[in-house]
Design a protein around this motif. Structure first.
Motif, PDB file in Angstrom:
ATOM      1  N   ASN A 131      61.071  66.003  45.233  1.00  0.00           N
ATOM      2  CA  ASN A 131      60.548  66.026  43.563  1.00  0.00           C
ATOM      3  C   ASN A 131      60.702  67.084  42.637  1.00  0.00           C
ATOM      4  N   THR A 132      61.864  68.050  44.041  1.00  0.00           N
ATOM      5  CA  THR A 132      62.109  69.451  43.334  1.00  0.00           C
ATOM      6  C   THR A 132      63.537  69.689  42.777  1.00  0.00           C
ATOM      7  N   ALA A 133      63.717  69.905  41.111  1.00  0.00           N
ATOM      8  CA  ALA A 133      65.146  70.598  41.839  1.00  0.00           C
ATOM      9  C   ALA A 133      65.674  71.533  42.119  1.00  0.00           C
ATOM     10  N   TYR A 134      66.878  71.633  42.493  1.00  0.00           N
ATOM     11  CA  TYR A 134      67.826  73.078  43.255  1.00  0.00           C
ATOM     12  C   TYR A 134      68.370  73.119  42.274  1.00  0.00           C
ATOM     13  N   TYR A 135      68.328  74.636  41.422  1.00  0.00           N
ATOM     14  CA  TYR A 135      69.793  74.740  41.054  1.00  0.00           C
ATOM     15  C   TYR A 135      69.521  76.643  41.670  1.00  0.00           C
ATOM     16  N   GLU A 136      71.335  77.492  41.025  1.00  0.00           N
ATOM     17  CA  GLU A 136      71.578  78.699  41.480  1.00  0.00           C
ATOM     18  C   GLU A 136      71.342  79.304  40.124  1.00  0.00           C
ATOM     19  N   TYR A 137      70.511  80.701  40.050  1.00  0.00           N
ATOM     20  CA  TYR A 137      70.956  81.225  39.132  1.00  0.00           C
ATOM     21  C   TYR A 137      70.951  82.863  39.843  1.00  0.00           C
ATOM     22  N   GLY A 138      72.115  84.064  39.339  1.00  0.00           N
ATOM     23  CA  GLY A 138      71.737  85.217  40.102  1.00  0.00           C
ATOM     24  C   GLY A 138      71.798  84.916  41.134  1.00  0.00           C
ATOM     25  N   GLY A 146      63.977  76.238  43.201  1.00  0.00           N
ATOM     26  CA  GLY A 146      63.647  74.671  42.482  1.00  0.00           C
ATOM     27  C   GLY A 146      62.882  74.925  42.421  1.00  0.00           C
ATOM     28  N   VAL A 147      62.411  73.914  41.294  1.00  0.00           N
ATOM     29  CA  VAL A 147      61.139  73.723  40.610  1.00  0.00           C
ATOM     30  C   VAL A 147      61.029  72.183  40.381  1.00  0.00           C
ATOM     31  N   LYS A 148      59.640  72.102  39.691  1.00  0.00           N
ATOM     32  CA  LYS A 148      58.643  70.488  39.906  1.00  0.00           C
ATOM     33  C   LYS A 148      58.838  70.481  38.240  1.00  0.00           C
ATOM     34  N   TYR A 170      78.935  77.177  41.059  1.00  0.00           N
ATOM     35  CA  TYR A 170      77.854  77.825  41.611  1.00  0.00           C
ATOM     36  C   TYR A 170      77.277  76.205  42.079  1.00  0.00           C
ATOM     37  N   VAL A 171      76.722  76.338  43.529  1.00  0.00           N
ATOM     38  CA  VAL A 171      76.133  74.732  44.370  1.00  0.00           C
ATOM     39  C   VAL A 171      75.335  76.079  45.390  1.00  0.00           C
ATOM     40  N   THR A 172      73.896  75.394  45.722  1.00  0.00           N
ATOM     41  CA  THR A 172      73.298  75.578  46.699  1.00  0.00           C
ATOM     42  C   THR A 172      73.163  75.095  48.528  1.00  0.00           C
ATOM     43  N   LYS A 173      72.992  75.179  49.108  1.00  0.00           N
ATOM     44  CA  LYS A 173      72.539  74.546  50.581  1.00  0.00           C
ATOM     45  C   LYS A 173      71.615  75.545  51.075  1.00  0.00           C
ATOM     46  N   THR A 218      73.583  80.178  48.379  1.00  0.00           N
ATOM     47  CA  THR A 218      74.435  80.185  47.012  1.00  0.00           C
ATOM     48  C   THR A 218      76.068  80.067  47.787  1.00  0.00           C
ATOM     49  N   HIS A 219      76.599  78.935  47.236  1.00  0.00           N
ATOM     50  CA  HIS A 219      78.117  79.227  47.235  1.00  0.00           C
ATOM     51  C   HIS A 219      78.881  78.945  46.185  1.00  0.00           C
ATOM     52  N   HIS A 220      79.945  79.892  45.767  1.00  0.00           N
ATOM     53  CA  HIS A 220      80.757  80.113  45.206  1.00  0.00           C
ATOM     54  C   HIS A 220      82.158  79.038  45.423  1.00  0.00           C
ATOM     55  N   SER A 221      82.498  78.783  44.410  1.00  0.00           N
ATOM     56  CA  SER A 221      84.081  78.511  44.659  1.00  0.00           C
ATOM     57  C   SER A 221      85.098  78.752  43.751  1.00  0.00           C
ATOM     58  N   THR A 222      86.349  78.384  43.879  1.00  0.00           N
ATOM     59  CA  THR A 222      87.554  78.648  42.506  1.00  0.00           C
ATOM     60  C   THR A 222      87.508  77.124  42.189  1.00  0.00           C
TER      61      THR A 222
END
Length: 180
Positions: free
Chosen positions: A68-75, A80-82, A153-156, A160-164
């Motif tokens: 139930n945690t949402a994961y996101y990339e910033y900076g 992770g937030v609930k 921008y994705v996370t794992k 953080t992983h950046h792709s063009t």
């Protein structure tokens, strides 16, 4: 803050004039609704769902099955937030399409409605995905005014992983008036 979230979510949800929306952002209460749209898969072939969170801005995120945690990339970091989470839902998943693109090509896509997934100043924020280490990860695809920050921008595993080069989510508007 809740009012700002509600206003931004309304802005980010497309409603065709004279038609009901083909997709919508539903409040996430900790369980995956049956109409949630899965945009990726984890290492165990379980769905990864598309979400939005509000943290300074409206940001695309991912929700794993049974988490139930949402994961996101910033900076350049994973968060992770609930709370303050929306999940992308639809009654017509067949109207979504993933389009292969790149930083240079995303603004040249015509004849398609690219799904906006959030808001950051100076950027158009779409939903994107990429295959990484046996998973199909969803995240934010930044386009427009900040070429230095453009891309997916994705996370794992807290990285953080950046792709063009990536896929961007589109929605087929031409058939929404035919849905009964």
């Amino acid at each position: 803050m809740l009012l700002v979230t509600a206003v931004l979510l309304c802005v980010s949800t497309f409603v065709a004039q004279g038609a009901s929306p083909g997709y919508y952002w539903r409040d996430f209460d900790g369980s995956i609704p049956p109409d949630a749209y899965a945009g990726g898969i984890d290492i165990n072939s379980r769905p990864i769902y598309i979400a939005q969170v509000y943290d300074r801005f409206l940001i695309p995120a991912k929700l794993y099955y049974n988490d139930n945690t949402a994961y996101y990339e910033y900076g350049g970091k994973e968060y992770g937030v609930k709370q303050n989470i929306k999940i992308l839902c639809t009654e017509h998943p067949e109207l979504f399409e993933w389009i292969s693109t790149s930083n240079e090509a995303i603004n040249s896509i015509t004849g398609k409605y690219l799904v906006k997934g959030g808001y950051e100043p100076g950027c158009t924020t779409y939903i994107g995905r990429i295959r990484k280490d046996g998973e199909v990860l969803v995240g934010k695809a930044l386009a427009d005014n900040l070429p230095v920050h453009a891309g997916l921008y994705v996370t794992k595993n807290q990285a953080t992983h950046h792709s063009t080069k990536f896929e961007v989510l589109s929605f087929n508007l031409d058939t929404t008036n035919d849905i009964v």
